[in-house]
Design a protein around this motif. Structure first.
Motif, short mmCIF file in Angstrom:
data_model
loop_
_atom_site.label_atom_id
_atom_site.label_comp_id
_atom_site.label_asym_id
_atom_site.label_seq_id
_atom_site.Cartn_x
_atom_site.Cartn_y
_atom_site.Cartn_z
N MET A 86 0.84 -1.20 0.00
CA MET A 86 0.00 0.00 0.00
C MET A 86 0.87 1.25 0.00
O MET A 86 0.64 2.18 -0.78
CB MET A 86 -0.92 0.02 1.22
CG MET A 86 -2.13 -0.86 1.11
SD MET A 86 -3.11 -0.67 2.63
CE MET A 86 -4.54 -1.62 2.21
N ASN A 108 -0.39 4.74 -1.14
CA ASN A 108 -1.43 4.70 -0.11
C ASN A 108 -0.79 4.39 1.25
O ASN A 108 -1.02 3.33 1.82
CB ASN A 108 -2.48 3.65 -0.48
CG ASN A 108 -3.61 3.59 0.52
OD1 ASN A 108 -3.84 4.51 1.28
ND2 ASN A 108 -4.31 2.47 0.51
N GLN A 126 -3.60 4.27 4.89
CA GLN A 126 -4.83 3.52 5.14
C GLN A 126 -4.66 2.59 6.33
O GLN A 126 -5.44 2.64 7.27
CB GLN A 126 -5.26 2.73 3.91
CG GLN A 126 -6.57 1.97 4.14
CD GLN A 126 -7.16 1.39 2.88
OE1 GLN A 126 -6.76 1.72 1.78
NE2 GLN A 126 -8.12 0.51 3.04
N THR A 158 -12.93 1.86 1.17
CA THR A 158 -11.48 1.94 1.04
C THR A 158 -11.04 3.40 1.09
O THR A 158 -11.85 4.32 0.92
CB THR A 158 -10.97 1.25 -0.23
OG1 THR A 158 -9.56 1.05 -0.13
CG2 THR A 158 -11.29 2.04 -1.49
N HIS A 159 -9.77 3.58 1.32
CA HIS A 159 -9.15 4.90 1.37
C HIS A 159 -9.13 5.51 -0.03
O HIS A 159 -8.98 4.80 -1.03
CB HIS A 159 -7.72 4.74 1.92
CG HIS A 159 -7.10 6.01 2.35
ND1 HIS A 159 -6.53 6.91 1.47
CD2 HIS A 159 -6.93 6.55 3.58
CE1 HIS A 159 -6.04 7.93 2.14
NE2 HIS A 159 -6.28 7.74 3.42
N ASP A 167 -6.84 6.97 -1.48
CA ASP A 167 -5.56 6.75 -2.14
C ASP A 167 -5.32 5.30 -2.56
O ASP A 167 -4.27 4.98 -3.10
CB ASP A 167 -4.40 7.18 -1.22
CG ASP A 167 -4.39 8.67 -0.97
OD1 ASP A 167 -4.92 9.44 -1.81
OD2 ASP A 167 -3.84 9.09 0.07
N ASN A 168 -6.28 4.41 -2.31
CA ASN A 168 -6.09 3.00 -2.64
C ASN A 168 -6.54 2.74 -4.07
O ASN A 168 -7.58 2.13 -4.33
CB ASN A 168 -6.85 2.11 -1.64
CG ASN A 168 -6.42 0.67 -1.72
OD1 ASN A 168 -5.84 0.22 -2.69
ND2 ASN A 168 -6.74 -0.07 -0.66
N ARG A 201 -13.48 7.15 4.49
CA ARG A 201 -13.33 6.09 3.49
C ARG A 201 -14.44 6.24 2.46
O ARG A 201 -15.56 6.62 2.79
CB ARG A 201 -13.44 4.69 4.11
CG ARG A 201 -12.38 4.37 5.14
CD ARG A 201 -11.00 4.17 4.50
NE ARG A 201 -10.02 3.72 5.47
CZ ARG A 201 -9.24 4.50 6.19
NH1 ARG A 201 -9.34 5.82 6.06
NH2 ARG A 201 -8.36 4.01 7.03
#
Length: 160
Positions: free
Chosen positions: A25, A30, A33, A123-124, A126-127, A153
Motif C-alpha cells: 500500500m 497509499n 490507510q 477503502t481509502h 488513495d487506494n 473512506r
C-alpha cells in the motif's frame, strides 16, 4: 483456490500477509490507510473468534485473507451520501493477498455473493488498486463513511 474460516493456527501466516499488504500500500501511494500496525493481531483474533475471518488457500499455502461480516456495520450507520437501500448486507474488510497472488479479490467477492446479501465495502481515497477493482466489479459509489479511528473512506455497495 479454497476458502475456509481462519483459525488461530493461521495467525502467523495471516499477519505476514498483512505486513506485506501494508508495505505494498505504501509503495503504491497509499501510506495512510493501514497505519500503526493495523490490522493488529488482536483485531484478527477477534475476527477469528467471531467466525468472520477467512483464508484463501492454494497449493496448501495461505494465499490471502479477508473478513466478511454479515449484519450491520457500525461504521456504515452514518454516511455522507446514501445507501441505495436498507436490505441485509455483508461487509468485506481487511482483504489482502500474499506476494505474487492474483485474482484473490474476485475469489473473495464470489464467495461473499453466495451468502445471499448485498455486499458493502470501503477503502481509502488513495487506494487506487482497490478502487479500480471495485469499479470493475460493478459496485455503486454511495458516499463517505468514517471508520473507527475517524478517518474517511469511500463506501460502495453491490446490490443483488
Amino acid at each position: 483456490m479454497e476458502i475456509r474460516p481462519a483459525t488461530v493456527s493461521d495467525l502467523d501466516a495471516v499477519m505476514a500477509i498483512y505486513d506485506y499488504a501494508r508495505q505494498r500500500m505504501a509503495e503504491s501511494g497509499n501510506p495512510s490507510q493501514w497505519i500503526d500496525g493495523y490490522p493488529s493481531r488482536e483485531v484478527i483474533l477477534a475476527d477469528i473468534d467471531a467466525g468472520n475471518s477467512y483464508v484463501i488457500v492454494s497449493d496448501g499455502s495461505i494465499s490471502g485473507v479477508f473478513t466478511f461480516i454479515v449484519g450491520d456495520d457500525p461504521s456504515y450507520a452514518e454516511i455522507d451520501g446514501a445507501w441505495p437501500d436498507n436490505s441485509p448486507y455483508g461487509t468485506i474488510h481487511r482483504i489482502a493477498a500474499a506476494p505474487g497472488v492474483k485474482g484473490l479479490a474476485d475469489k473473495c467477492l464470489d464467495y461473499c455473493l453466495t451468502k445471499g446479501v448485498n455486499i458493502r465495502i470501503d477503502t481509502h481515497a488513495d487506494n487506487a488498486p482497490m478502487l479500480g477493482w471495485i469499479a470493475k466489479r460493478g459496485f455503486l459509489y454511495c458516499g463517505i463513511i468514517r471508520v473507527a479511528n475517524g478517518t474517511p473512506r469511500r463506501a460502495f455497495q453491490l446490490s443483488l
